[in-house]
Design a protein around this motif. Structure first.
Motif, mmCIF file in Angstrom:
data_model
loop_
_atom_site.group_PDB
_atom_site.id
_atom_site.type_symbol
_atom_site.label_atom_id
_atom_site.label_comp_id
_atom_site.label_asym_id
_atom_site.label_seq_id
_atom_site.Cartn_x
_atom_site.Cartn_y
_atom_site.Cartn_z
ATOM 1 N N PRO A 1 1.764 15.301 -32.009
ATOM 2 C CA PRO A 1 2.716 16.537 -30.482
ATOM 3 C C PRO A 1 2.013 17.985 -31.429
ATOM 4 O O PRO A 1 1.902 18.513 -32.568
ATOM 5 C CB PRO A 1 4.164 16.506 -31.201
ATOM 6 C CG PRO A 1 4.840 16.029 -32.687
ATOM 7 C CD PRO A 1 3.091 14.818 -32.420
ATOM 8 N N VAL A 2 1.772 18.691 -30.312
ATOM 9 C CA VAL A 2 0.704 20.394 -31.066
ATOM 10 C C VAL A 2 1.586 21.113 -30.150
ATOM 11 O O VAL A 2 1.910 20.675 -28.932
ATOM 12 C CB VAL A 2 0.026 19.799 -29.708
ATOM 13 C CG1 VAL A 2 -1.172 21.116 -29.827
ATOM 14 C CG2 VAL A 2 -1.263 18.764 -30.072
ATOM 15 N N TRP B 1 -3.034 12.942 -36.915
ATOM 16 C CA TRP B 1 -1.758 12.788 -36.654
ATOM 17 C C TRP B 1 -1.838 14.995 -36.645
ATOM 18 O O TRP B 1 -0.872 14.962 -34.906
ATOM 19 C CB TRP B 1 -0.636 12.365 -37.403
ATOM 20 C CG TRP B 1 0.976 12.674 -37.044
ATOM 21 C CD1 TRP B 1 1.806 13.625 -37.490
ATOM 22 C CD2 TRP B 1 1.378 11.815 -35.966
ATOM 23 N NE1 TRP B 1 2.657 13.689 -36.330
ATOM 24 C CE2 TRP B 1 2.456 12.558 -36.137
ATOM 25 C CE3 TRP B 1 1.192 11.391 -34.602
ATOM 26 C CZ2 TRP B 1 3.181 12.281 -34.146
ATOM 27 C CZ3 TRP B 1 1.843 10.378 -33.741
ATOM 28 C CH2 TRP B 1 2.797 10.977 -33.787
ATOM 29 N N ASN B 2 -2.134 14.752 -36.992
ATOM 30 C CA ASN B 2 -1.795 17.072 -37.035
ATOM 31 C C ASN B 2 -3.213 17.144 -37.783
ATOM 32 O O ASN B 2 -3.674 16.856 -38.858
ATOM 33 C CB ASN B 2 -0.353 17.431 -37.819
ATOM 34 C CG ASN B 2 0.172 17.060 -39.143
ATOM 35 O OD1 ASN B 2 -0.703 16.643 -39.463
ATOM 36 N ND2 ASN B 2 1.695 16.997 -39.445
ATOM 37 N N THR B 3 -3.094 19.081 -37.768
ATOM 38 C CA THR B 3 -4.283 19.472 -38.604
ATOM 39 C C THR B 3 -3.219 20.379 -39.732
ATOM 40 O O THR B 3 -2.192 20.950 -38.942
ATOM 41 C CB THR B 3 -4.990 20.701 -37.964
ATOM 42 O OG1 THR B 3 -4.017 20.528 -36.247
ATOM 43 C CG2 THR B 3 -6.114 19.192 -36.713
ATOM 44 N N PRO B 4 -4.276 20.701 -40.412
ATOM 45 C CA PRO B 4 -4.002 21.453 -41.437
ATOM 46 C C PRO B 4 -4.068 23.077 -40.624
ATOM 47 O O PRO B 4 -4.692 23.440 -39.999
ATOM 48 C CB PRO B 4 -4.614 21.213 -43.051
ATOM 49 C CG PRO B 4 -5.863 21.097 -42.273
ATOM 50 C CD PRO B 4 -5.054 19.787 -41.207
ATOM 51 N N THR C 1 -7.353 19.773 -30.313
ATOM 52 C CA THR C 1 -6.209 19.220 -29.351
ATOM 53 C C THR C 1 -6.677 17.799 -29.292
ATOM 54 O O THR C 1 -5.738 16.647 -29.214
ATOM 55 C CB THR C 1 -6.415 20.142 -28.223
ATOM 56 O OG1 THR C 1 -5.534 22.322 -28.862
ATOM 57 C CG2 THR C 1 -4.586 20.172 -27.266
ATOM 58 N N GLU C 2 -8.358 17.689 -28.751
ATOM 59 C CA GLU C 2 -8.129 15.860 -28.033
ATOM 60 C C GLU C 2 -8.534 15.334 -29.215
ATOM 61 O O GLU C 2 -8.683 14.246 -29.025
ATOM 62 C CB GLU C 2 -9.812 16.148 -27.561
ATOM 63 C CG GLU C 2 -10.825 16.462 -28.410
ATOM 64 C CD GLU C 2 -12.184 16.573 -27.354
ATOM 65 O OE1 GLU C 2 -12.825 14.845 -26.971
ATOM 66 O OE2 GLU C 2 -12.660 17.611 -27.503
ATOM 67 N N TYR C 3 -8.844 15.279 -30.703
ATOM 68 C CA TYR C 3 -8.567 14.258 -31.852
ATOM 69 C C TYR C 3 -7.377 14.501 -32.571
ATOM 70 O O TYR C 3 -6.817 13.520 -33.393
ATOM 71 C CB TYR C 3 -9.513 15.283 -32.891
ATOM 72 C CG TYR C 3 -10.877 15.360 -31.909
ATOM 73 C CD1 TYR C 3 -11.164 14.563 -31.603
ATOM 74 C CD2 TYR C 3 -11.076 16.869 -31.886
ATOM 75 C CE1 TYR C 3 -13.015 14.579 -31.393
ATOM 76 C CE2 TYR C 3 -12.585 16.771 -31.336
ATOM 77 C CZ TYR C 3 -13.372 15.758 -30.331
ATOM 78 O OH TYR C 3 -14.598 16.353 -30.123
ATOM 79 N N VAL C 4 -6.221 15.021 -31.970
ATOM 80 C CA VAL C 4 -4.832 15.412 -32.367
ATOM 81 C C VAL C 4 -3.828 14.350 -31.794
ATOM 82 O O VAL C 4 -4.172 14.231 -30.601
ATOM 83 C CB VAL C 4 -4.333 16.370 -32.955
ATOM 84 C CG1 VAL C 4 -2.966 16.395 -33.067
ATOM 85 C CG2 VAL C 4 -5.019 17.314 -33.218
ATOM 86 N N LEU C 5 -3.592 12.923 -32.296
ATOM 87 C CA LEU C 5 -2.344 12.355 -31.855
ATOM 88 C C LEU C 5 -1.016 12.668 -31.833
ATOM 89 O O LEU C 5 -0.769 12.443 -30.805
ATOM 90 C CB LEU C 5 -2.655 10.871 -32.734
ATOM 91 C CG LEU C 5 -4.040 10.220 -31.955
ATOM 92 C CD1 LEU C 5 -3.700 8.972 -32.754
ATOM 93 C CD2 LEU C 5 -4.527 9.751 -30.558
#
Length: 121
Positions: free
Chosen positions: A102-103, A52-55, A96-100
């Protein structure tokens, strides 16, 4: 652990190929069926692991071993260490392509390599 894919050519594997396989999902068979609470049955579902997001600091663990059933040795499971080389970006690992989720355009999930730990033995 992130699975290692067989090299396309040569003896190296790209980290992107490993991440693509990790994100692709796994079709469950009848021995690993998922129980659906809606239809009240075990179904051969597609199992996905998504982000969903990244650290702020991302740690990736690559799969180190393969396990195979050996019919010649009474069906025992044999472990084999994966010795393939994995190529990875030093300055720009773009997730980015692996995050579902919002970026944030001001803080995209782009990472710079900080360190590598190689375990042997």
């Amino acid at each position: 652990s992130i699975p290692l894919v067989p090299p396309k050519s040569g003896s190296t594997i790209s980290l992107k190929d490993c991440l693509d396989q990790f994100a692709a999902g796994e079709q469950l068979d009848e021995h690993n069926a998922w129980y659906c609470s809606n239809c009240k049955k075990h179904v051969c579902a597609l199992k996905l692991i998504t982000l969903w997001n990244t650290p702020d600091i991302l740690v990736l663990h690559l799969k180190r071993f393969t396990f195979e059933k050996c019919p010649e040795v009474d069906g025992r499971i044999l472990r084999r260490k994966i010795e393939d080389t994995v190529n990875f970006p030093i300055d720009r690992l773009d997730m980015t392509e692996y995050v579902l989720g919002p970026v944030d355009p001001n803080a995209p999930p782009i990472y710079k390599l900080f360190g590598v730990s190689e375990h042997s033995g």
